[in-house]
Scaffold this motif. Structure first.
Motif, PDB file in Angstrom:
ATOM      1  N   TYR A   1      62.459  86.876  16.146  1.00 11.32           N
ATOM      2  CA  TYR A   1      62.085  87.986  15.275  1.00 11.32           C
ATOM      3  C   TYR A   1      62.914  87.967  13.997  1.00 11.32           C
ATOM      4  O   TYR A   1      62.404  88.092  12.888  1.00 11.32           O
ATOM      5  CB  TYR A   1      62.328  89.318  15.988  1.00 11.32           C
ATOM      6  CG  TYR A   1      61.142  89.845  16.741  1.00 11.32           C
ATOM      7  CD1 TYR A   1      59.992  90.229  16.068  1.00 11.32           C
ATOM      8  CD2 TYR A   1      61.170  89.978  18.113  1.00 11.32           C
ATOM      9  CE1 TYR A   1      58.903  90.715  16.754  1.00 11.32           C
ATOM     10  CE2 TYR A   1      60.087  90.461  18.815  1.00 11.32           C
ATOM     11  CZ  TYR A   1      58.951  90.829  18.130  1.00 11.32           C
ATOM     12  OH  TYR A   1      57.877  91.320  18.789  1.00 11.32           O
TER      13      TYR A   1
ATOM     14  N   ILE B   1      62.039  85.331  11.533  1.00 13.95           N
ATOM     15  CA  ILE B   1      60.803  85.542  10.774  1.00 13.95           C
ATOM     16  C   ILE B   1      60.929  86.743   9.852  1.00 13.95           C
ATOM     17  O   ILE B   1      60.470  86.723   8.715  1.00 13.95           O
ATOM     18  CB  ILE B   1      59.615  85.739  11.738  1.00 13.95           C
ATOM     19  CG1 ILE B   1      59.366  84.447  12.510  1.00 13.95           C
ATOM     20  CG2 ILE B   1      58.373  86.126  10.968  1.00 13.95           C
ATOM     21  CD1 ILE B   1      58.382  84.599  13.635  1.00 13.95           C
TER      22      ILE B   1
ATOM     23  N   PRO C   1      63.064  86.371   6.261  1.00 10.77           N
ATOM     24  CA  PRO C   1      62.302  85.922   5.089  1.00 10.77           C
ATOM     25  C   PRO C   1      61.249  86.932   4.646  1.00 10.77           C
ATOM     26  O   PRO C   1      61.022  87.080   3.447  1.00 10.77           O
ATOM     27  CB  PRO C   1      61.634  84.628   5.550  1.00 10.77           C
ATOM     28  CG  PRO C   1      62.132  84.317   6.883  1.00 10.77           C
ATOM     29  CD  PRO C   1      63.001  85.405   7.359  1.00 10.77           C
ATOM     30  N   ILE C   2      60.663  87.622   5.611  1.00 14.65           N
ATOM     31  CA  ILE C   2      59.656  88.622   5.221  1.00 14.65           C
ATOM     32  C   ILE C   2      60.317  89.706   4.386  1.00 14.65           C
ATOM     33  O   ILE C   2      59.780  90.153   3.375  1.00 14.65           O
ATOM     34  CB  ILE C   2      58.975  89.232   6.466  1.00 14.65           C
ATOM     35  CG1 ILE C   2      58.002  88.232   7.068  1.00 14.65           C
ATOM     36  CG2 ILE C   2      58.226  90.514   6.107  1.00 14.65           C
ATOM     37  CD1 ILE C   2      57.180  88.769   8.209  1.00 14.65           C
TER      38      ILE C   2
ATOM     39  N   ALA D   1      54.356  83.917   7.086  1.00 14.81           N
ATOM     40  CA  ALA D   1      55.381  84.567   7.920  1.00 14.81           C
ATOM     41  C   ALA D   1      54.716  85.482   8.947  1.00 14.81           C
ATOM     42  O   ALA D   1      55.120  85.503  10.113  1.00 14.81           O
ATOM     43  CB  ALA D   1      56.343  85.356   7.042  1.00 14.81           C
ATOM     44  N   LEU D   2      53.695  86.188   8.509  1.00 13.79           N
ATOM     45  CA  LEU D   2      53.005  87.095   9.431  1.00 13.79           C
ATOM     46  C   LEU D   2      52.311  86.313  10.540  1.00 13.79           C
ATOM     47  O   LEU D   2      52.282  86.740  11.690  1.00 13.79           O
ATOM     48  CB  LEU D   2      51.978  87.931   8.669  1.00 13.79           C
ATOM     49  CG  LEU D   2      52.551  89.076   7.845  1.00 13.79           C
ATOM     50  CD1 LEU D   2      51.484  89.669   6.954  1.00 13.79           C
ATOM     51  CD2 LEU D   2      53.124  90.145   8.754  1.00 13.79           C
TER      52      LEU D   2
ATOM     53  N   GLU E   1      53.336  83.514  11.785  1.00 14.25           N
ATOM     54  CA  GLU E   1      54.378  83.154  12.751  1.00 14.25           C
ATOM     55  C   GLU E   1      54.715  84.345  13.646  1.00 14.25           C
ATOM     56  O   GLU E   1      54.853  84.204  14.865  1.00 14.25           O
ATOM     57  CB  GLU E   1      55.654  82.714  12.027  1.00 14.25           C
ATOM     58  CG  GLU E   1      55.578  81.325  11.438  1.00 14.25           C
ATOM     59  CD  GLU E   1      56.799  81.036  10.582  1.00 14.25           C
ATOM     60  OE1 GLU E   1      57.909  81.458  10.957  1.00 14.25           O
ATOM     61  OE2 GLU E   1      56.639  80.405   9.522  1.00 14.25           O
ATOM     62  N   LEU E   2      54.846  85.490  12.992  1.00 10.49           N
ATOM     63  CA  LEU E   2      55.203  86.696  13.737  1.00 10.49           C
ATOM     64  C   LEU E   2      54.140  86.998  14.780  1.00 10.49           C
ATOM     65  O   LEU E   2      54.446  87.323  15.929  1.00 10.49           O
ATOM     66  CB  LEU E   2      55.346  87.863  12.767  1.00 10.49           C
ATOM     67  CG  LEU E   2      56.074  89.093  13.285  1.00 10.49           C
ATOM     68  CD1 LEU E   2      57.479  88.744  13.681  1.00 10.49           C
ATOM     69  CD2 LEU E   2      56.087  90.178  12.230  1.00 10.49           C
TER      70      LEU E   2
END
Lengths: 659, 415
Positions: free
Chosen positions: A349, A352, A355-356, B223-224, B226-227
């Motif tokens: 988590y 990820i 970077p978000i 990124a989303l 991956e999430l």
């Protein structure tokens, strides 16, 4: 008010229970802290104990604040708390009166400063409106913004604690600072950033097994550099902090362990001056090393915890090491597996979301500069429209386009603000929570490490004792055999006599010199054995062999002794009987202590595992809920934005078509 | 002068014809003949109800298609500029020399933008009452023999160097008595130019920002993704929501790109062309000023001569007391030379009178013509503003409608 009394009674009862239990324990132990016992006692009065019944980490419903409290009767509350304080200081009544005096005096100053604050607040709100970019909004945009706020408010519906306002105020020393007014249970208390920060630090210390909600970070140095005077009065920063502090307090409030903790309660209570709180128990009796105290209640006195080993935090064991070490304990092994799973999930988590977070931050900057450009476009289209006034219709068309851009600008501002509130701040919070979860995991691992060390030490000692005992048994068996045979064999009888004499000599010698000079004594039996030609030859041979062996080992021991002087690192066969006896007794004592420690650490491990696991699982759930919430909120925001802009453009288009 | 009048008369009669010109499909071509230089050819389609364009042979609804390159349009521009000095010739897009150096001349972005700009150029001509009637335009838009036509023209094109130097000489002179109307026009064009330039600059920034925002969303999308994959199995509901959201974000990024393409390829070009058009109008006003300056200078000269003559007649003028005395001593007959001078001056005055009258006519005519042109310019400007704003609104509506559609779907699919 009644509720509070109930609560206080509960507290007192608990504390009494605690005391009883502690006393029982203390009777059994030779408490190394007996000299400093009063320190713990004073701390205990302030700390409601969560884990009185060992092993059960279930949260007792009695510990939850009744959700609604009408606690306007401060005096009563104060009295009871003072009573609490009194009990440890019963022979020192002066101290408590002093403390009560400081409380009351600080109270009045608090009220003063609050009065001042409420005045200054009018100013701050009016100055706020200066910065409002939405002064002359169209109605629709105003509605959009309202909806935006509602959107955010939804998240806060279940928030019991509110930051009502923020602004300048003078603290009791006349220093000019920014304060945040916390509204909770119809009471208001002003706390400063530094006080929030110290509360956070304390919570981290008090709860090594619980992920503590984050507080906003300090002003960046860059800001001070760019604007040294006004940096801390930046209204935007203050607004942001207001939101984040509110979120922090409510997240704390939703964590039962923190909610019921006295420090947190004192923070929300205007009767307490924070400076006094952090300079009095239980804060002052926090242990230096959180591994050497009960994990769920750091300030609870425990004679055994300081005896636990303190492994170095810098080399926390890796997951594979943990798994290796737990091979023989399937229960802990399973828990550890669970932990590794959740840990890797959390770190993913983090990998990820970090970077978000940066992406969202970038995006926010881009969007806000874009909205600035929209504002400019709106202005220039309006200029163009004025220039084209002689063309009538065209002018109003251009004006409409300009208005579209104005609306785009305002909607974009709303959107940007929404993204900041909803996405950026929440993601930041999650990232910080995830980072904090590492602390919990490290603590848990260190506890495991501790457990392992105790276990291994205990095993070693037990083995040693077994070794010694076995050897003793063997010797006894030999003795018995010899004695039995001595009845039938003269030779054996002589040998036994010789041995006895030697033993006596040895003892005498040892009594005098207490050195390891046993060479002569071991030589003799071999000589005497030479005389024997009797039937139990095998037995004698065995003995002979053994004694020869002992002789050789004795020699070796001399050699080894050059390197090591410790007796307990030697095989039992190197030791004399007295040494063995001594060591045996010592080890037995150690084992007794170690067993107690082992029990403690086993209980700790159970508590830590359960508490950490609950906290991490809650965190995971929290993260997922937050993500889901954010998604829904953001979609609503985007829809709103689109609807606004679409309507504006459609209006413009219809006018253009009329031309 | 009369020529112009006749032309405009003709234009008045014929301007009811509609003409719709589209420039599209820029194609890279390798050079014809021996030359190997590559160039870009644009497809120019004309739809008109002017029977002259169809030679009577074709159906009125036929679309006439020709292929031309930039230099062809340049030639058309130069010929028109020579033929109609009093008209505002719509400007062509810049040669953009740096694009050549960067080797970017054939990039889609460049040619697309240029084709839009060329279309603006041709449409402005087609809207102009005089220019739209020129035979060279017809030739350009319809003829298959354009290439040979062009070659013969290109060598014999008269240069307009003289004008340039003239304009340069008078660059620092300004008109003495400026018509209030022109002062207003100048002010207005200055303001317009300023505003349009600003809009141009801001839109450039907007385009850049949109680009980086679109990039942001692509990154956010991955990124989303991956999430979502991470959450799958753990919390399938959230995973699904994340996936839906991620698709929305990617769609958003595409939509921004689309809108941005329009802004970059069309709207920005329109703004730039408008700037150029304003500049052309200013040039015309300068030319008009030039004619007026000519007239004013002549007028000044005439007044001087008349004054000199009057002075001589009155007996004091022209020379001072000492010169008169000297001439008297020298024995020159003052009276005779004075009479001589007066007759000379009178001759000059009459000729000047004629010239002045002529210059006045030219200047007035030019002014009238310029005012007409400016009115025409204003019309074109108004039409273009209306059209471009309409397109801008359309594109925005398209963007937001699609956005709304996408996100409503996202909102509905969210669990």
């Amino acid at each position: 008010m009644n509720n509070i009394n109930i609560f206080e009674n509960l507290n007192n009862n608990k504390i009494k229970n605690d005391n009883d239990e502690e006393e029982e324990e203390e009777e059994e132990d030779n408490n190394p802290f007996s000299g400093t016992n009063h320190m713990f006692a004073s701390g205990m009065a302030g700390v409601p104990d969560i884990d009185t019944l060992s092993g059960t980490t279930e949260l007792k419903p009695g510990y939850e604040y009744p959700s609604q409290q009408s606690a306007e009767n401060n005096n009563n509350h104060k009295d009871t708390t003072l009573d609490n304080n009194d009990s440890p200081y019963s022979d020192d009544a002066n101290l408590s009166t002093i403390s009560s005096r400081t409380h009351s005096s600080s109270n009045s100053s608090d009220i003063d400063s609050h009065d001042f604050h409420s005045n200054s607040n009018v100013n701050s709100t009016s100055s706020n409106s200066q910065y409002e970019p939405y002064e002359n909004l169209s109605l629709s945009v105003a509605l959009a913004q309202q909806q935006n706020q509602e959107n955010i408010m939804q998240d806060q519906k279940d928030w019991q604690i509110k930051i009502v306002e923020s602004g300048n105020f003078n603290d009791q020393w006349g220093k000019h600072t920014i304060g945040y007014v916390i509204h909770y249970n119809d009471k208001e208390v002003i706390r400063r950033y530094s006080e929030f920060s110290s509360l956070h630090d304390l919570l981290v210390k008090f709860f090594p097994t619980i992920v503590v909600p984050p507080i906003p970070s300090k002003h960046s140095l860059m800001k001070y550099f760019l604007n040294p005077i006004n940096a801390q009065y930046d209204t935007k920063v203050i607004e942001k902090r207001k939101r984040k502090f509110a979120s922090f307090l409510n997240n704390c409030n939703n964590t039962p362990e923190i909610k019921s903790h006295i420090i947190f309660q004192k923070f929300l209570d205007p009767d307490f001056v924070w400076k006094d709180v952090i300079h009095s128990p239980p804060v002052t009796i926090l242990p230096q090393n959180n591994l050497l105290a009960p994990p769920l209640n750091q300030v609870k006195p425990s004679p055994l915890h300081p005896l636990l080993p303190s492994p170095n935090t810098s080399n926390s064991p890796t997951n594979s090491q943990i798994m290796d070490s737990l091979k023989d304990n399937t229960e802990l092994m399973n828990v550890a597996k669970e932990f590794i799973k959740i840990e890797s999930l959390l770190s993913h988590y983090l990998a990820i979301l970090q970077p978000i977070y940066n992406e969202v931050k970038h995006n926010k900057f881009h969007l806000s500069s874009l909205s600035g450009q929209f504002a400019e476009l709106g202005a220039f289209y309006n200029a163009l429209s004025i220039e084209n006034l002689p063309f009538g219709k065209l002018s109003s068309c251009i004006e409409k386009v300009g208005r579209s851009y104005d609306i785009k600008y305002v909607s974009m501002e709303v959107l940007t603000e929404g993204i900041q509130n909803l996405l950026e701040e929440n993601v930041e919070e999650i990232v910080k929570l995830l980072l904090d979860s590492r602390r919990v995991i490290v603590f848990k691992n260190m506890k495991l490490c501790q457990y392992q060390i105790v276990k291994i030490t205990l095993q070693k000692r037990q083995n040693r004792l077994k070794e010694l005992n076995e050897f003793e048994d063997k010797l006894n068996r030999l003795d018995m055999a010899l004695n039995r045979d001595a009845v039938s064999s003269r030779t054996v009888a002589t040998v036994v006599d010789n041995l006895k004499r030697k033993d006596y000599d040895n003892n005498k010698k040892n009594g005098n010199t207490n050195t390891n000079n046993n060479v002569e004594s071991t030589n003799q039996p071999i000589e005497s054995n030479n005389n024997s030609n009797e039937p139990d030859l095998e037995q004698i041979k065995l003995e002979q062999k053994h004694i020869q062996l002992q002789y050789q080992l004795q020699k070796k021991r001399k050699k080894i002794n050059k390197y090591t002087s410790k007796l307990d690192s030697l095989g039992p066969e190197f030791l004399t009987k007295t040494e063995r006896d001594l060591e045996g007794k010592r080890i037995a004592k150690e084992i007794e202590k170690l067993n107690e420690c082992f029990k403690v650490i086993q209980r700790d491990i159970k508590e830590v595992n359960l508490s950490s696991m609950t906290s991490l699982a809650n965190l995971l759930q929290h993260v997922q809920n937050k993500l889901d919430f954010m998604l829904h909120g953001i979609v609503k925001l985007i829809l709103n934005y689109n609807l606004e802009c679409l309507n504006a453009w459609k209006e413009a288009k219809s006018l253009i078509n009329e031309m | 002068m009369e020529q112009i009048n006749k032309d405009s008369m003709k234009a008045d009669q014929q301007k009811d014809f509609n003409m719709e010109i589209t420039v599209s499909d820029p194609q890279k071509r390798t050079g014809e003949g021996g030359t190997s230089t590559a160039y870009v050819s644009y497809q120019i389609s004309t739809k008109t109800d002017n029977p002259g364009y169809h030679d009577g042979k074709f159906n009125m609804n036929d679309i006439i298609v020709v292929h031309r390159r930039y230099s062809d349009l340049l030639l058309l521009h130069d010929v028109l500029a020579n033929d109609y000095p009093t008209c505002i010739i719509p400007p062509l897009p810049d040669k953009k020399v740096f694009q050549y150096i960067a080797g970017d001349r054939f990039s889609q972005r460049f040619t697309q933008k240029r084709s839009h700009s060329l279309q603006n150029f041709l449409r402005r001509i087609s809207l102009h009452p005089t220019l739209s009637q020129s035979s060279i335009l017809k030739m350009f838009l319809t003829s298959n023999d354009w290439d040979t036509y062009r070659r013969s023209l290109i060598d014999n094109l008269p240069s307009n160097k003289e004008e340039v130097t003239d304009a340069f000489m008078n660059a620092f002179k300004s008109v003495n008595i400026q018509n209030d109307e022109f002062i207003e026009i100048k002010e207005r064009s200055d303001k317009l130019d300023h505003t349009i330039t600003k809009l141009d600059k801001i839109f450039h920034k907007v385009v850049k920002k949109n680009d980086s925002i679109s990039e942001d969303y692509v990154k956010l999308g991955t990124a989303l993704q991956e999430l979502s994959e991470l959450v799958t199995g753990e919390n399938d509901e959230l995973a699904k929501n994340l996936k839906i959201f991620q698709e929305g974000i990617i769609q958003l990024s595409y939509l921004i790109n689309d809108l941005n393409k329009y802004l970059d390829y069309d709207y920005l070009v329109d703004l730039k062309d408008m700037e150029h058009y304003i500049e052309s109008m200013r040039q015309l006003i300068k030319l008009k000023d030039q004619k007026q300056i000519d007239y004013e200078e002549l007028n000044e000269y005439l007044t001087k001569s008349i004054k000199e003559k009057d002075d001589l007649i009155a007996g004091y003028g022209g020379s001072n007391f000492f010169t008169n005395k000297l001439e008297e001593l020298a024995g020159i007959s003052q009276e005779a030379s004075r009479r001589d001078k007066i007759t000379k001056l009178e001759e000059r005055i009459t000729s000047l009178d004629g010239e002045l009258e002529n210059a006045r006519k030219i200047a007035d005519g030019f002014e009238q013509e310029t005012l007409k042109e400016i009115a025409q310019f204003e019309n074109v400007k108004a039409k273009e503003l209306k059209d471009t704003l309409g397109e801008l609104a359309d594109e925005n509506i398209k963007f937001y409608e699609k956005m709304l559609q996408t996100w409503t779907k996202v909102d509905e699919s969210l669990v």
